[in-house]
Design a protein around this motif. Structure first.
Motif, PDB file in Angstrom:
ATOM      1  N   PRO A 271      -9.239  -7.370   2.699  1.00 35.11           N
ATOM      2  CA  PRO A 271      -8.544  -8.583   3.151  1.00 35.11           C
ATOM      3  C   PRO A 271      -7.268  -8.205   3.889  1.00 35.11           C
ATOM      4  O   PRO A 271      -6.530  -7.314   3.445  1.00 35.11           O
ATOM      5  CB  PRO A 271      -8.230  -9.323   1.849  1.00 35.11           C
TER       6      PRO A 271
ATOM      7  N   GLN B 296      -1.248  -8.960   9.721  1.00 30.39           N
ATOM      8  CA  GLN B 296      -2.488  -8.370  10.240  1.00 30.39           C
ATOM      9  C   GLN B 296      -3.472  -9.468  10.634  1.00 30.39           C
ATOM     10  O   GLN B 296      -4.115  -9.395  11.693  1.00 30.39           O
ATOM     11  CB  GLN B 296      -3.141  -7.476   9.179  1.00 30.39           C
TER      12      GLN B 296
ATOM     13  N   LYS C  33      -2.951  -0.984  11.895  1.00 32.66           N
ATOM     14  CA  LYS C  33      -3.483  -1.283  13.225  1.00 32.66           C
ATOM     15  C   LYS C  33      -4.991  -1.033  13.276  1.00 32.66           C
ATOM     16  O   LYS C  33      -5.727  -1.769  13.908  1.00 32.66           O
ATOM     17  CB  LYS C  33      -2.792  -0.410  14.286  1.00 32.66           C
ATOM     18  N   THR C  34      -5.425   0.034  12.590  1.00 34.73           N
ATOM     19  CA  THR C  34      -6.844   0.358  12.626  1.00 34.73           C
ATOM     20  C   THR C  34      -7.656  -0.771  12.000  1.00 34.73           C
ATOM     21  O   THR C  34      -8.680  -1.191  12.547  1.00 34.73           O
ATOM     22  CB  THR C  34      -7.097   1.684  11.884  1.00 34.73           C
TER      23      THR C  34
HETATM   24  P1  ADP Z   1      -1.997   2.422  11.326  1.00 29.94           P
HETATM   25  O1  ADP Z   1      -3.212   2.628  12.177  1.00 29.94           O
HETATM   26  O2  ADP Z   1      -1.182   1.254  11.743  1.00 29.94           O
HETATM   27  O3  ADP Z   1      -1.148   3.642  11.095  1.00 29.94           O
HETATM   28  P2  ADP Z   1      -3.945   2.144   9.230  1.00 29.94           P
HETATM   29  O4  ADP Z   1      -4.866   1.076   9.722  1.00 29.94           O
HETATM   30  O5  ADP Z   1      -4.425   3.542   9.282  1.00 29.94           O
HETATM   31  O6  ADP Z   1      -2.513   2.011   9.901  1.00 29.94           O
HETATM   32  O7  ADP Z   1      -3.526   1.746   7.755  1.00 29.94           O
HETATM   33  C1  ADP Z   1      -2.678   2.571   6.978  1.00 29.94           C
HETATM   34  C2  ADP Z   1      -3.215   2.624   5.547  1.00 29.94           C
HETATM   35  O8  ADP Z   1      -3.087   1.358   4.919  1.00 29.94           O
HETATM   36  C3  ADP Z   1      -4.661   3.006   5.481  1.00 29.94           C
HETATM   37  O9  ADP Z   1      -4.877   3.816   4.366  1.00 29.94           O
HETATM   38  C4  ADP Z   1      -5.367   1.677   5.350  1.00 29.94           C
HETATM   39  O10 ADP Z   1      -6.609   1.804   4.717  1.00 29.94           O
HETATM   40  C5  ADP Z   1      -4.364   0.875   4.511  1.00 29.94           C
HETATM   41  N1  ADP Z   1      -4.440  -0.541   4.823  1.00 29.94           N
HETATM   42  C6  ADP Z   1      -3.972  -1.141   5.931  1.00 29.94           C
HETATM   43  N2  ADP Z   1      -4.209  -2.455   5.907  1.00 29.94           N
HETATM   44  C7  ADP Z   1      -4.859  -2.705   4.755  1.00 29.94           C
HETATM   45  C8  ADP Z   1      -5.363  -3.891   4.128  1.00 29.94           C
HETATM   46  N3  ADP Z   1      -5.264  -5.087   4.694  1.00 29.94           N
HETATM   47  N4  ADP Z   1      -5.932  -3.749   2.924  1.00 29.94           N
HETATM   48  C9  ADP Z   1      -6.046  -2.551   2.331  1.00 29.94           C
HETATM   49  N5  ADP Z   1      -5.590  -1.400   2.872  1.00 29.94           N
HETATM   50  C10 ADP Z   1      -5.006  -1.461   4.062  1.00 29.94           C
END
Ligand code: ADP
Length: 720
Positions: free
Chosen positions: A185, A190, A219-220
């Motif tokens: 979620p 986000q 962001k991913t």
């Molecule tokens: P970015 O690309 O912005 O550096 P990521 O998408 O890699 O960030 O997310 C950073 C960490 O936080 C990852 O381990 C990701 O799985 C976790 N994370 C980010 N958003 C969520 C979410 N909504 N729920 C659970 N985990 C999340």
């Protein structure tokens, strides 16, 4: 009258060649054909068909059409656009586009398949294997991996008659993505960003967005939602995610595989030719719907590309510097435009170009200003090396050493960041003072201790470390000056003999598999101190990493080129951004001799916007990118007199155009590479000038002779 086919060949030739199409051969634009050229057959692509006579000389007859997927019209258009943009010949980008088409296909191999007979003994592991085998023939190793058992279990089932090995073609690797799998979620910001991206995709047509979120903001997760939306909107839609480093593709491939229930197409220089061929064919036929790759994936023959994501969009690795010179981030936007697709540029430290486009409304600007969940941005402290320098011959200052000791004692991990491969960047002779350089090249030899060689990072030349000075012959007179990651590792071992230390650089991590292993070991806590170049300083999430030490923050500022400050800020913000994921607070210590420099101040205050503002203002006053355009020309040759004559002629034939200034010729900062002398021009143009057109016209006016070569670099990133 006969049918004439224009065929573009993947070679550095100025234009497409005309061939006669044999009677009865069905041909269409985009088809791959075998064309005779100088006594051999070359694979080319049909770019036009017409009826006509061949002129004074009879045209050569095409040898035939290949039984291979054609290039889509948009792929062909993109190849031609890219060539014009780079002021280069279209055969070069075509060669990139055909790289997978010409690779050998995977050969039939020994596949394990179920015989229908039950094993004499059933164990849970054996049952899992048989369940996995029910899906169809598979390589024994894949079967073992899918069933999460050892290879021995599969072998035992073969011995037992429940499985048999038969030669069969490898199974189709790309199933349709599962769009209904649960996703984590999203938090409120986000979700808002994802909704905006989905709205953009639903609207359709060419659209661009900048996903601008601090490190760890998710962001991913957000762009994977957009990927899902694009795939769901159209059953034929394809998505491309570009990453700057092979090491980063591995982590994303794992996430995509989990999210969509199957592996995406993987595309980078480390992928073996048969797998490349599989990806290429599947992309051309529309079977592969998600590709994760490095910059050249942009040239894949997508049939219906509907979304391109450029992750870490600021990264200078997107600039291809040899052969066909291009900036993949910029071309990604162009490809999206040609395909009528959406493009998402994601970064915690966007390029000034993209920020400017967001500021002026050309791109939608989506910001994520907090880390997800409990995680906080790290505390950042500058270590003033003038006040607390390390001991002579050492590079870790007392405050950093202390912080490392605390981190180690707390059972947490440290990243030491130094963007220099090898042991020492310079070797000199104490007796005669000579610096050791490569023969034929103006660059210092870098000492590598693991291999005990001196290496030229520019040309790849290397030699064993000599026992005597090659200049004066003195024995034991060579000294290593300055640190590289290998030397830093040595120092860390001296300071913390009990710690588990590893080095992450392109010398220790040579393949995607190496990168995966090291990243997994780090994630699992098997490393206490990771000494890394930029290869590991970006993108990764290491939950137990709480300290980042930047050894030489001033390193990137010394060159003083256009992007020195921007690049240093991005690199250090990314490196320090590795600290403090999940619930453990992180900190970063930045060692610098210039703590008052605007870059250091912006990093300390975590005030990116102020830094960007100042930098943009300075660029605007100087008319530099993103407010103006730049191009570089490197002219090189073996014979200094011929080179000199040629650059004079070139200077005299520069077209006159309003809003264009030509500087040079001057000796390039690297005036000698592989025995070739180098001269350069720099061209600055106002934003509205068609600089590619200008450079193309200039190039067409001169004809390099003998060993002279001309290279045009539109929007240069390196100024050597
Ligand atoms: P970015 O690309 O912005 O550096 P990521 O998408 O890699 O960030 O997310 C950073 C960490 O936080 C990852 O381990 C990701 O799985 C976790 N994370 C980010 N958003 C969520 C979410 N909504 N729920 C659970 N985990 C999340």
């Amino acid at each position: 009258m006969s049918r004439i086919a224009s065929v573009l060949l993947p070679l550095p030739l100025p234009e497409a060649f005309d061939y006669e199409a044999p009677d009865g051969l069905e041909l269409a634009v985009g088809d791959q054909v075998a064309a005779p050229l100088g006594g051999r057959l070359v694979t080319g692509v049909v770019t036009g068909l017409r009826e006509g006579a061949g002129g004074n000389r009879p045209l050569k007859l095409l040898a035939g059409r290949l039984d291979a997927p054609p290039l889509s019209p948009s792929t062909l258009e993109f190849v031609q656009w890219a060539a014009r943009y780079a002021a280069d010949v279209a055969g070069l980008p075509l060669a990139i586009a055909l790289r997978g088409a010409r690779a050998p296909p995977p050969r039939p191999d020994r596949m394990a398949m179920a015989t229908g007979r039950l094993p004499t003994r059933s164990t849970p592991a054996r049952i899992r294997v048989l369940e996995a085998a029910a899906a169809g023939p598979a390589m024994p190793a894949d079967l073992a991996r899918r069933a999460e058992v050892s290879a021995a279990v599969v072998r035992a089932l073969i011995d037992d008659g429940a499985l048999e090995l038969r030669f069969a073609p490898p199974p189709e690797p790309f199933g349709p993505p599962d769009l209904d799998l649960p996703a984590p979620p999203l938090n409120a910001s986000q979700a808002a960003a994802a909704a905006a991206l989905k709205a953009m995709i639903a609207e359709g047509g060419f659209q661009a967005a900048l996903l601008d979120g601090v490190t760890g903001s998710g962001k991913t997760e957000v762009y994977l939602e957009a990927v899902r939306a694009a795939l769901a909107a159209d059953p034929a839609a394809q998505v491309l995610v570009l990453l700057p480093e092979i090491a980063l593709t591995q982590a994303l491939i794992a996430r995509v595989t989990e999210r969509f229930g199957g592996a995406p197409g993987e595309w980078h220089s480390g992928v073996a030719p048969p797998q490349r061929r599989q990806v290429w064919d599947a992309v051309a036929e529309g079977r592969c719907r998600i590709v994760v790759g490095a910059r050249s994936a942009l040239f894949l023959p997508f049939r219906r590309l509907s979304l391109v994501v450029v992750d870490e969009e600021h990264d200078t690795s997107f600039k291809q510097e040899d052969g066909f010179i291009y900036q993949a981030r910029d071309l990604a936007v162009v490809r999206a435009k040609i395909e009528n697709a959406s493009v998402i540029l994601a970064s915690a430290t966007p390029s000034l170009e993209s920020l400017r486009n967001a500021e002026t409304g050309r791109y939608r600007w989506l910001r994520l200003s907090d880390r997800h969940g409990e995680a906080r941005l790290p505390d950042i402290r500058l270590v003033d090396l003038r006040q607390t320098p390390p001991d002579a011959g050492r590079w870790i200052s007392p405050p950093l050493a202390e912080a490392m000791a605390e981190t180690l004692a707390a059972g947490e991990q440290t990243l030491l960041f130094l963007n220099r491969r090898g042991y020492a960047p310079l070797v000199l002779c104490r007796a005669c003072g000579q610096k050791l350089t490569a023969p034929d090249t103006d660059s210092w030899l870098v000492e590598h201790r693991y291999t005990n060689r001196l290496v030229c990072h520019l040309t790849g030349f290397s030699m064993p470390r000599p026992a005597h000075c090659p200049h004066c012959g003195a024995a034991d007179s060579l000294v290593s000056i300055g640190p590289g990651v290998e030397r830093l590792e040595e120092e860390a071992r001296l300071l913390f003999p009990e710690a588990r230390i590893a080095v992450f650089s392109s010398d220790t991590v040579r393949s995607a598999a190496d990168a995966r292993t090291l990243v997994e070991t780090m994630e699992a806590g098997g490393i206490d101190i990771l000494v890394a170049t930029q290869a590991a300083a970006k993108g990764h999430n290491f939950p137990n990493l709480t300290l980042v030490g930047v050894i030489d923050a001033d390193l990137g500022l010394r060159g003083g080129d256009l992007r020195a400050a921007e690049r240093t800020f991005q690199l250090l913000a990314q490196a320090t951004g590795r600290a403090g994921r999940r619930d453990r607070p992180g900190r970063a210590l930045i060692q610098t001799w210039a703590p008052d420099h605007p870059v250091m101040q912006a990093l300390r205050a975590q005030d990116r916007d102020a830094f960007v503002r100042t930098e943009l203002d300075e660029r605007e006053i100087a008319g530099l990118p993103p407010f103006g355009r730049l191009a570089a020309v490197i002219v090189s040759g073996r014979d200094p007199d011929a080179l000199e004559a040629f650059v004079r002629e070139m200077a005299a034939s520069a077209p006159n155009a309003e809003g264009v200034e030509v500087y040079g010729p001057a000796d390039a900062p690297l005036a000698l590479v592989r025995g070739r002398r180098r001269k350069r021009f720099l061209v600055r143009a106002d934003r509205q000038v068609d600089l590619s057109g200008y450079m193309g016209a200039w190039r067409a006016r001169v004809k390099p002779r003998g060993s002279v070569r001309v290279t045009v670099d539109i929007d240069p990133y390196s100024f050597f």
